[in-house]
Design an enzyme around this catalytic site. Structure first.
Site, PDB file in Angstrom:
ATOM      1  N   TYR A   1      -3.966 -19.217  -2.653  1.00  0.00           N
ATOM      2  CA  TYR A   1      -4.550 -17.926  -2.266  1.00  0.00           C
ATOM      3  C   TYR A   1      -6.032 -18.097  -1.920  1.00  0.00           C
ATOM      4  CZ  TYR A   1      -7.145 -13.666  -3.299  1.00  0.00           C
ATOM      5  OH  TYR A   1      -8.047 -12.635  -3.264  1.00  0.00           O
TER       6      TYR A   1
ATOM      7  N   ARG B   1     -14.546 -12.748 -17.438  1.00  0.00           N
ATOM      8  CA  ARG B   1     -14.611 -12.497 -15.998  1.00  0.00           C
ATOM      9  C   ARG B   1     -15.721 -11.502 -15.697  1.00  0.00           C
ATOM     10  NH1 ARG B   1     -11.936 -16.172 -16.373  1.00  0.00           N
ATOM     11  NH2 ARG B   1      -9.900 -16.675 -15.493  1.00  0.00           N
TER      12      ARG B   1
ATOM     13  N   SER C   1     -12.880 -13.720  -1.655  1.00  0.00           N
ATOM     14  CA  SER C   1     -12.651 -13.760  -3.096  1.00  0.00           C
ATOM     15  C   SER C   1     -13.460 -14.854  -3.774  1.00  0.00           C
ATOM     16  CB  SER C   1     -11.163 -14.025  -3.325  1.00  0.00           C
ATOM     17  OG  SER C   1     -10.927 -14.347  -4.675  1.00  0.00           O
TER      18      SER C   1
ATOM     19  N   ASP D   1      -6.346 -20.904 -14.899  1.00  0.00           N
ATOM     20  CA  ASP D   1      -7.370 -19.922 -15.282  1.00  0.00           C
ATOM     21  C   ASP D   1      -8.634 -20.623 -15.786  1.00  0.00           C
ATOM     22  OD1 ASP D   1      -6.217 -17.504 -14.772  1.00  0.00           O
ATOM     23  OD2 ASP D   1      -5.715 -17.028 -16.867  1.00  0.00           O
TER      24      ASP D   1
ATOM     25  N   LYS E   1      -8.292 -17.707   1.850  1.00  0.00           N
ATOM     26  CA  LYS E   1      -9.534 -16.952   2.094  1.00  0.00           C
ATOM     27  C   LYS E   1     -10.606 -17.863   2.687  1.00  0.00           C
ATOM     28  CE  LYS E   1      -8.275 -12.904   0.591  1.00  0.00           C
ATOM     29  NZ  LYS E   1      -8.251 -11.740   1.466  1.00  0.00           N
TER      30      LYS E   1
ATOM     31  N   GLY F   1       0.836  -1.206   0.000  1.00  0.00           N
ATOM     32  CA  GLY F   1       0.000   0.000   0.000  1.00  0.00           C
ATOM     33  C   GLY F   1       0.868   1.252   0.000  1.00  0.00           C
TER      34      GLY F   1
HETATM   35  C1  UD1 Z   1      -7.373 -13.791  -9.918  1.00  0.00           C
HETATM   36  C2  UD1 Z   1      -8.121 -14.478  -8.799  1.00  0.00           C
HETATM   37  C3  UD1 Z   1      -8.831 -13.485  -7.953  1.00  0.00           C
HETATM   38  C4  UD1 Z   1      -7.856 -12.518  -7.410  1.00  0.00           C
HETATM   39  C5  UD1 Z   1      -7.203 -11.826  -8.591  1.00  0.00           C
HETATM   40  C6  UD1 Z   1      -6.182 -10.854  -8.063  1.00  0.00           C
HETATM   41  C7  UD1 Z   1      -8.893 -16.736  -9.235  1.00  0.00           C
HETATM   42  C8  UD1 Z   1      -9.949 -17.578  -9.866  1.00  0.00           C
HETATM   43  N1  UD1 Z   1      -9.056 -15.416  -9.355  1.00  0.00           N
HETATM   44  O1  UD1 Z   1      -8.336 -13.269 -10.828  1.00  0.00           O
HETATM   45  O2  UD1 Z   1      -9.504 -14.102  -6.880  1.00  0.00           O
HETATM   46  O3  UD1 Z   1      -8.470 -11.592  -6.571  1.00  0.00           O
HETATM   47  O4  UD1 Z   1      -6.558 -12.794  -9.398  1.00  0.00           O
HETATM   48  O5  UD1 Z   1      -4.893 -11.179  -8.376  1.00  0.00           O
HETATM   49  O6  UD1 Z   1      -7.962 -17.206  -8.645  1.00  0.00           O
HETATM   50  N2  UD1 Z   1      -5.252 -11.962 -18.610  1.00  0.00           N
HETATM   51  C9  UD1 Z   1      -4.553 -11.870 -19.816  1.00  0.00           C
HETATM   52  N3  UD1 Z   1      -3.349 -11.211 -19.819  1.00  0.00           N
HETATM   53  C10 UD1 Z   1      -2.815 -10.636 -18.686  1.00  0.00           C
HETATM   54  C11 UD1 Z   1      -3.531 -10.736 -17.466  1.00  0.00           C
HETATM   55  C12 UD1 Z   1      -4.742 -11.413 -17.462  1.00  0.00           C
HETATM   56  O7  UD1 Z   1      -5.005 -12.366 -20.849  1.00  0.00           O
HETATM   57  O8  UD1 Z   1      -1.704 -10.076 -18.763  1.00  0.00           O
HETATM   58  C13 UD1 Z   1      -6.571 -12.637 -18.594  1.00  0.00           C
HETATM   59  C14 UD1 Z   1      -6.647 -13.844 -17.679  1.00  0.00           C
HETATM   60  O9  UD1 Z   1      -6.282 -15.016 -18.351  1.00  0.00           O
HETATM   61  C15 UD1 Z   1      -8.143 -13.812 -17.281  1.00  0.00           C
HETATM   62  C16 UD1 Z   1      -8.482 -12.321 -17.265  1.00  0.00           C
HETATM   63  O10 UD1 Z   1      -7.494 -11.694 -18.086  1.00  0.00           O
HETATM   64  O11 UD1 Z   1      -8.921 -14.436 -18.276  1.00  0.00           O
HETATM   65  C17 UD1 Z   1      -8.450 -11.704 -15.875  1.00  0.00           C
HETATM   66  O12 UD1 Z   1      -7.217 -12.034 -15.241  1.00  0.00           O
HETATM   67  P1  UD1 Z   1      -6.739 -11.313 -13.893  1.00  0.00           P
HETATM   68  O13 UD1 Z   1      -6.988  -9.847 -13.990  1.00  0.00           O
HETATM   69  O14 UD1 Z   1      -5.355 -11.757 -13.591  1.00  0.00           O
HETATM   70  O15 UD1 Z   1      -7.729 -11.861 -12.767  1.00  0.00           O
HETATM   71  P2  UD1 Z   1      -8.160 -13.359 -12.398  1.00  0.00           P
HETATM   72  O16 UD1 Z   1      -7.105 -14.333 -12.720  1.00  0.00           O
HETATM   73  O17 UD1 Z   1      -9.512 -13.584 -12.977  1.00  0.00           O
END
Ligand code: UD1
Length: 318
Positions: A140, A220, A116, A284, A144, A36
Site C-alpha cells: 500500500y 501513532r 500516506s 507495525d 502511494k 464510499g
Molecule cells: C496503517 C498505515 C496507514 C494507513 C492506515 C489505514 C502504515 C505504517 N500505516 O496505519 O498509512 O493509512 O493503516 O489503514 O502502514 N491496533 C490495535 N488493535 C486494533 C487495531 C489497531 O492494537 O484492532 C493498533 C496498531 O497496532 C497500531 C495502532 O493501533 O499500533 C494504530 O493502528 P491502525 O489504526 O490500524 O493504523 P496504522 O497501522 O498505524
C-alpha cells in the site's frame, strides 16, 4: 475554485468536501461507491458516478472545467495490500495513472494526492520529516510512493502541479457534527474501539504491549479529519496561487498509545470496552510521529482539533 474530489464519498473525501464548501468553492464528487457512501456526500456537491478504471466515465467527469482534482480514491488497508497486491496495483497504480493522464488531457493543472506516512516505512528517526528516507514496509505504502514519483514526472513534462499530502493516522468526525457516516468494516484502531464500546464487537484486540513505548502499546500520530480536510483546501489554494508543487506531512506532532486511546474512550463513553492483549501485528512499527513544520510554513496550516479529547469525543458523538 472548481474542485473535483475523486473518491469524495469516503471518510476523508466527505470531510474534505465539507471544507471546500465551507470555503465557498464549487465541489464535484466522483465516486464508484464501492466503499464510499452516497449518504456521506454533503448537500451542494455535484455527484458524478464512475470509476477511475473506466475511461469513459472518468473523461466525462474530468471534462467539466475543474481548476483542481483531489485524488482520494485508493484502497488503504496496509495488511490487505500484502495479501492481495493485484487489487492495489490495479486501483491505486493503474487507476491513479488513468486519473493523472486524464487530468492533463482535460487541461486540469492542479492535483492533490492523498498520500500516506506509510511511504516512510520503519522510522530511522523521530519525528519524521519529509526528508526522512522513503522505504515502505507494505505494498500500500509503495503504491502511494509510486504515484508521487509519477506526479513529479508529470510536473516536469506537463506542468501538472501537485500537492502530495502524507497523512499520518486520520481520526475523528466533523467537528460541527455534520457527518454521520461510519466506515464499513473498519480495521483502524479508533473505529474498532468505538464498535466495541457500542457492543457490535466483543472486545478490542491490543496488538502487543511489549513495544519500547511509554506503556508498551503502539504509538501513532492521530490527526483529526477536520484538520486534514482543511489542509486540502489550503493546498489547492497554494497550487492556484504559487504554481509550485509540494510534498508535506500532515500530523499532530504528538504520539498517543493504544492504551491512552482506550482509556480516553472508556472515560468519554462511560462503557467498559473489553480488551485483551494479543501478539504484535506484522509490519507495525512501535512508534510513528510526524514533523509537520513544513505544512505549517508553506500552507499556514495548524492542527486545531487533534487533541485526544476532541478526537475521541467527535467520534463517540457520531
Ligand atoms: C496503517 C498505515 C496507514 C494507513 C492506515 C489505514 C502504515 C505504517 N500505516 O496505519 O498509512 O493509512 O493503516 O489503514 O502502514 N491496533 C490495535 N488493535 C486494533 C487495531 C489497531 O492494537 O484492532 C493498533 C496498531 O497496532 C497500531 C495502532 O493501533 O499500533 C494504530 O493502528 P491502525 O489504526 O490500524 O493504523 P496504522 O497501522 O498505524
Amino acid at each position: 475554485m472548481r474542485v473535483l474530489l475523486v473518491g469524495g464519498a469516503g471518510y476523508i473525501g466527505s470531510h474534505t468536501a465539507l471544507a471546500f464548501l465551507d470555503g465557498n468553492h464549487h465541489v464535484g464528487v466522483f465516486d464508484n461507491f464501492s466503499t464510499g457512501d452516497r449518504g456521506n456526500i454533503p448537500e451542494g456537491c455535484r455527484v458524478h458516478e464512475g470509476d477511475i478504471m473506466d475511461g469513459a466515465s472518468l473523461r466525462e467527469a474530468l471534462s467539466q472545467g475543474w481548476d483542481a482534482v483531489v485524488h482520494l480514491a485508493a484502497f488503504k488497508a496496509a495488511g490487505e495490500s500484502m495479501e492481495r497486491p493485484e487489487k492495489y496495483s490495479r486501483n491505486n497504480i493503474t487507476g491513479s495513472l488513468n486519473l493523472i493522464t486524464g487530468c492533463t488531457e482535460c487541461g486540469i493543472t492542479s492535483f492533490i494526492l492523498s498520500s500516506s506516512a506509510a511511504v516512510y516505512g520503519e522510522p530511522r528517526y523521530l519525528p519524521i520529516d519529509e526528508t526522512h528516507p522513503t522505504n515502505p514496509e507494505n505494498y500500500y505504502g509503495y503504491t502511494k510512493l509510486s504515484i508521487e514519483g509519477h506526479l513529479a514526472w508529470y510536473d516536469r513534462l506537463k506542468e501538472l502541479k501537485f500537492a502530495s499530502l502524507r497523512y499520518f493516522n486520520a481520526a475523528g468526525y466533523d467537528i460541527r457534527g455534520r457527518m454521520r457516516g461510519i466506515e464499513r468494516d473498519p480495521a483502524n484502531l479508533i473505529p474498532v474501539v468505538m464498535e466495541t464500546a457500542v457492543g457490535s464487537r466483543e472486545k478490542l484486540l491490543i496488538f502487543g504491549d511489549d513495544y519500547d513505548t511509554k506503556d508498551g502499546t503502539g504509538v501513532r500520530d492521530y490527526i483529526h479529519v477536520t484538520d486534514l480536510a482543511d489542509a486540502h483546501v489550503r493546498a489547492a489554494e497554494y497550487l492556484h496561487e504559487h504554481r509550485s508543487s509540494l510534498t508535506v506531512n500532515l500530523g499532530s506532532e504528538s504520539g498517543l498509545s493504544v492504551q491512552e486511546i482506550l482509556d480516553k474512550a472508556r472515560e468519554i463513553s462511560g462503557r467498559p470496552i473489553p480488551s485483551v492483549i494479543t501478539g504484535r501485528r506484522k509490519g507495525d512499527p512501535a512508534k510513528l510521529v510526524a514533523s509537520s513544520a513544513y505544512a505549517r510554513e508553506l500552507l499556514g496550516w495548524k492542527p486545531e482539533f487533534s487533541d485526544l479529547e476532541t478526537i475521541i469525543s467527535s467520534t463517540w458523538e457520531v
